[in-house]
Design an enzyme around this catalytic site. Structure first.
Site, short mmCIF file in Angstrom:
data_model
loop_
_atom_site.label_atom_id
_atom_site.label_comp_id
_atom_site.label_asym_id
_atom_site.label_seq_id
_atom_site.Cartn_x
_atom_site.Cartn_y
_atom_site.Cartn_z
N CYS A 28 -2.58 -2.17 9.17
CA CYS A 28 -2.17 -0.85 9.69
C CYS A 28 -1.77 -0.97 11.16
CB CYS A 28 -3.30 0.16 9.56
SG CYS A 28 -3.80 0.48 7.87
N CYS A 62 0.83 -1.20 0.00
CA CYS A 62 0.00 0.00 0.00
C CYS A 62 0.87 1.26 0.00
CB CYS A 62 -0.95 0.00 1.19
SG CYS A 62 -0.17 -0.27 2.76
#
Lengths: 175, 128
Positions: B107, B37
């Site tokens: 995350c 990402c």
């Protein structure tokens, strides 16, 4: 029809270093043999087969003539998937680059020169990686071993990451 | 995808954004990233060398709202903890606190990794 092995399709051994003019000759020869015009009078099933084979030939040629795509293809065949790990030694660079991009978007045009410097650095890294890959390809071809493929996998991951960075910088410098 | 209120709050008012002096003996820096990402996260801690308590923490994250919220929360949580206590923080704690959906769990993993990397960097400095 399942996609056949691209190397076999060209009558080649699975090697990472390829003689490109030779590959091109083989491509043209096969293209002529498989060309739909040559099979215009053939039965529909055979015409369809030649069409499919032409499509495979084009994919195979596109894959094998490019060293990175060729290596990715061979690695995938051997079960070496692309890694999700970022190369740790590049993270500082990536962070600084993002910082500069943020400042540029914030309207600070003085960071342009920093971005240009970053682009030069990444391009140099790319060249370095490519030179390293050439050596690794040769080593693998001389003695094909899984360990050598592991090294190539790591180098290609690094290369992918760096080329993404170059793209990011370029799209920002030349929108 | 809707962000939880806590994520939005950390995103709108991130705590402890900034940086600490990397050259300082008391400062540990953790730099982690996720190539799929493109997220990069820098988390720094400043430790009291006598007590081992983390007295200050800063972060800067380039990434999505969840990555920013995860690292913002991480800096809040490590402050006031000892280095050993901070190592106990698990990504699932962050997931639960921020109600992160499954696609954003990476995350929180990144934030946990950043804490660990910062502490490791601090300890490495001290051993020299």
């Amino acid at each position: 029809m399942d996609a056949p092995d691209y190397f076999q399709f060209f009558g080649l051994e699975a090697r990472l270093s390829i003689d490109l003019p030779d590959l091109e000759n083989r491509f043209y020869r096969l293209s002529r043999q498989l060309h739909p015009d040559r099979h215009a009078q053939a039965a529909p099933s055979e015409r369809e087969r030649s069409l499919e084979a032409s499509a495979i030939l084009n994919d195979a040629y596109r894959t094998l003539r490019d060293p990175v795509a060729r290596a990715e293809y061979l690695l995938k065949q051997q079960g070496f998937e692309q890694s999700k790990q970022a190369p740790a030694e590049l993270l500082d660079e990536v962070f600084d680059l993002n910082l500069a991009l943020e400042e540029l978007r914030g309207g600070d045009v003085s960071v342009r020169s920093r971005l240009e410097a970053a682009r030069e650095r990444f391009l140099a890294l790319l060249q370095e990686t490519d030179a390293g890959l050439e050596g690794l390809f040769g080593a693998y071809d001389r003695s094909p071993a899984p360990a050598a493929l592991g090294e190539i996998r790591a180098a290609l991951n690094r290369r992918k990451y760096i080329s993404n960075l170059v793209q990011q910088v370029e799209s920002e410098l030349n929108p | 995808m809707a962000y939880s209120e806590k994520v939005l709050d950390h995103f709108a008012n991130p705590r402890n954004v900034g940086s600490l002096d990397r050259g300082d003996q008391r400062v540990g820096t953790g730099m982690v990233g996720a190539p799929e990402c493109g997220d990069v996260m820098k988390l720094q801690i400043q430790v009291n060398e006598e007590t081992g308590v983390i007295e200050d923490a800063k972060f800067k994250t380039f990434g999505c709202g969840s990555a920013i919220a995860s690292s913002s929360l991480a800096t809040e949580w490590v402050k006031g903890k000892t280095v050993d206590e901070a190592l106990e923080i698990r990504n699932v704690d962050i997931v639960n606190e921020l109600s992160l959906p499954p696609v954003k769990i990476h995350c929180s993993v990144l934030a946990e990794d950043a804490i660990k990397a910062a502490i490791e960097d601090y300890r490495k400095k001290r051993s020299h």
